[in-house]
Design a protein around this motif. Structure first.
Motif, PDB file in Angstrom:
ATOM      1  N   SER A  54       0.826  -1.211   0.000  1.00 35.85           N
ATOM      2  CA  SER A  54       0.000   0.000   0.000  1.00 35.85           C
ATOM      3  C   SER A  54       0.860   1.261   0.000  1.00 35.85           C
ATOM      4  CB  SER A  54      -0.938   0.010   1.208  1.00 35.85           C
ATOM      5  OG  SER A  54      -1.832  -1.072   1.116  1.00 35.85           O
ATOM      6  N   TRP A  55       1.898   1.278   0.814  1.00 36.69           N
ATOM      7  CA  TRP A  55       2.737   2.472   0.889  1.00 36.69           C
ATOM      8  C   TRP A  55       3.628   2.636  -0.334  1.00 36.69           C
ATOM      9  CZ3 TRP A  55       1.563   6.473   3.534  1.00 36.69           C
ATOM     10  CH2 TRP A  55       0.811   6.333   4.692  1.00 36.69           C
ATOM     11  N   THR A  57       2.912   1.571  -3.341  1.00 43.71           N
ATOM     12  CA  THR A  57       2.003   1.997  -4.403  1.00 43.71           C
ATOM     13  C   THR A  57       1.613   3.460  -4.228  1.00 43.71           C
ATOM     14  OG1 THR A  57       1.164  -0.254  -4.611  1.00 43.71           O
ATOM     15  CG2 THR A  57      -0.181   1.478  -5.573  1.00 43.71           C
ATOM     16  N   THR A  58       1.439   3.899  -3.002  1.00 42.84           N
ATOM     17  CA  THR A  58       1.128   5.303  -2.739  1.00 42.84           C
ATOM     18  C   THR A  58       2.291   6.196  -3.177  1.00 42.84           C
ATOM     19  OG1 THR A  58      -0.389   4.739  -0.955  1.00 42.84           O
ATOM     20  CG2 THR A  58       0.523   6.984  -0.940  1.00 42.84           C
ATOM     21  N   PHE A  61       2.113   6.380  -6.831  1.00 43.41           N
ATOM     22  CA  PHE A  61       0.927   7.175  -7.154  1.00 43.41           C
ATOM     23  C   PHE A  61       1.242   8.675  -7.076  1.00 43.41           C
ATOM     24  CE2 PHE A  61      -2.978   9.178  -5.261  1.00 43.41           C
ATOM     25  CZ  PHE A  61      -3.833   9.036  -6.345  1.00 43.41           C
ATOM     26  N   THR A  98       7.188   0.074  -7.831  1.00 39.21           N
ATOM     27  CA  THR A  98       6.156  -0.905  -8.206  1.00 39.21           C
ATOM     28  C   THR A  98       6.691  -2.330  -8.301  1.00 39.21           C
ATOM     29  OG1 THR A  98       6.440  -0.730 -10.625  1.00 39.21           O
ATOM     30  CG2 THR A  98       4.935   0.855  -9.561  1.00 39.21           C
ATOM     31  N   HIS A 121      -8.053  -4.964 -10.296  1.00 42.70           N
ATOM     32  CA  HIS A 121      -6.688  -4.675  -9.861  1.00 42.70           C
ATOM     33  C   HIS A 121      -5.682  -5.543 -10.617  1.00 42.70           C
ATOM     34  CE1 HIS A 121      -3.527  -3.330  -7.164  1.00 42.70           C
ATOM     35  NE2 HIS A 121      -3.169  -4.595  -7.044  1.00 42.70           N
ATOM     36  N   LEU A 160      -2.011   3.445 -13.077  1.00 43.34           N
ATOM     37  CA  LEU A 160      -1.485   3.584 -11.713  1.00 43.34           C
ATOM     38  C   LEU A 160      -2.531   4.160 -10.766  1.00 43.34           C
ATOM     39  CD1 LEU A 160       0.922   2.942 -10.028  1.00 43.34           C
ATOM     40  CD2 LEU A 160       1.941   5.092 -10.692  1.00 43.34           C
ATOM     41  N   VAL A 161      -3.315   5.110 -11.242  1.00 43.93           N
ATOM     42  CA  VAL A 161      -4.408   5.637 -10.415  1.00 43.93           C
ATOM     43  C   VAL A 161      -5.400   4.519 -10.108  1.00 43.93           C
ATOM     44  CG1 VAL A 161      -6.400   7.199 -10.396  1.00 43.93           C
ATOM     45  CG2 VAL A 161      -4.161   8.046 -11.130  1.00 43.93           C
ATOM     46  N   TRP A 164      -3.921   2.186  -7.549  1.00 45.89           N
ATOM     47  CA  TRP A 164      -3.943   2.770  -6.210  1.00 45.89           C
ATOM     48  C   TRP A 164      -5.355   2.715  -5.625  1.00 45.89           C
ATOM     49  CZ3 TRP A 164      -6.181   6.938  -3.676  1.00 45.89           C
ATOM     50  CH2 TRP A 164      -5.661   7.207  -2.413  1.00 45.89           C
ATOM     51  N   SER A 167      -6.277  -0.822  -4.526  1.00 43.18           N
ATOM     52  CA  SER A 167      -5.409  -1.478  -3.551  1.00 43.18           C
ATOM     53  C   SER A 167      -5.155  -0.602  -2.330  1.00 43.18           C
ATOM     54  CB  SER A 167      -4.080  -1.889  -4.200  1.00 43.18           C
ATOM     55  OG  SER A 167      -3.392  -0.737  -4.659  1.00 43.18           O
ATOM     56  N   SER A 168      -4.362   0.434  -2.498  1.00 44.84           N
ATOM     57  CA  SER A 168      -3.970   1.264  -1.356  1.00 44.84           C
ATOM     58  C   SER A 168      -5.158   1.972  -0.731  1.00 44.84           C
ATOM     59  CB  SER A 168      -2.926   2.285  -1.776  1.00 44.84           C
ATOM     60  OG  SER A 168      -1.776   1.640  -2.265  1.00 44.84           O
TER      61      SER A 168
END
Length: 179
Positions: A54-55, A57-58, A61, A98, A121, A160-161, A164, A167-168
């Protein structure tokens, strides 16, 4: 441009697009036929694999927005001058962020289709790496249509959006914000 020149420039785009499509399909097939292990990458300072993914990917993002703004600057579409190296390096760092996420998703979880959010996803992940491949192969080519890089870059940004969001954002709103 003449019609013959237009055809040649469009034909030059065929190789990057085919390579991207092959990457996309190969990742999807591997993710589907590979037996998920449940574990792939150690969380390296995070409390678990999901917070790590999550982090990271953030981070990618956030850097995707740097990519859009710096690309707009490079193309002279905004009144701010951002050096080209900002675009190159934010893209490199975003991509590197990624890699452990994708490796964990593919190796530990595989391509899943039983939950709609997870299916979207999984498909977006395959699409992201396919479009990335096409864009990297198109970059050094001369004579491609002017819309090529903005379209491929926009596809990367959109993927990518979407990744995110599926997932994140899901993790942070369902499980909570944690390291």
């Amino acid at each position: 441009m003449t019609i013959a020149t237009d055809r040649r420039s469009a034909t030059g785009l065929l190789t990057p697009l085919l390579a991207g499509a092959l990457v996309m399909v190969a990742l999807g097939v591997y993710g589907r036929v590979h037996t998920p292990t449940g574990f792939a990458v150690g969380p390296g300072g995070f409390s678990g694999a999901l917070p790590m993914k999550s982090w990271l990917t953030t981070g990618a993002f956030v850097l995707a927005f740097v990519q859009v703004v710096s690309a707009l600057s490079m193309w002279g579409k905004i009144g701010v001058s951002i050096p080209a190296w900002v675009h190159r390096w934010s893209g490199r760092v975003a991509f590197v962020l990624t890699i452990p996420v994708a490796f964990h998703c593919l190796y530990a979880l595989g391509l899943q289709y039983d939950v709609p959010r997870v299916l979207v996803h999984s498909l977006l992940g395959c699409f992201f790496y396919g479009v990335f491949t096409a864009k990297m192969l198109a970059l050094p080519r001369k004579g491609l249509p002017g819309w090529t890089l903005p379209l491929l870059g926009g596809g990367l940004f959109a993927a990518l959006v979407g990744l995110w969001l599926t997932s994140s954002l899901w993790f942070f709103t369902t499980i909570g914000v944690r390291l």
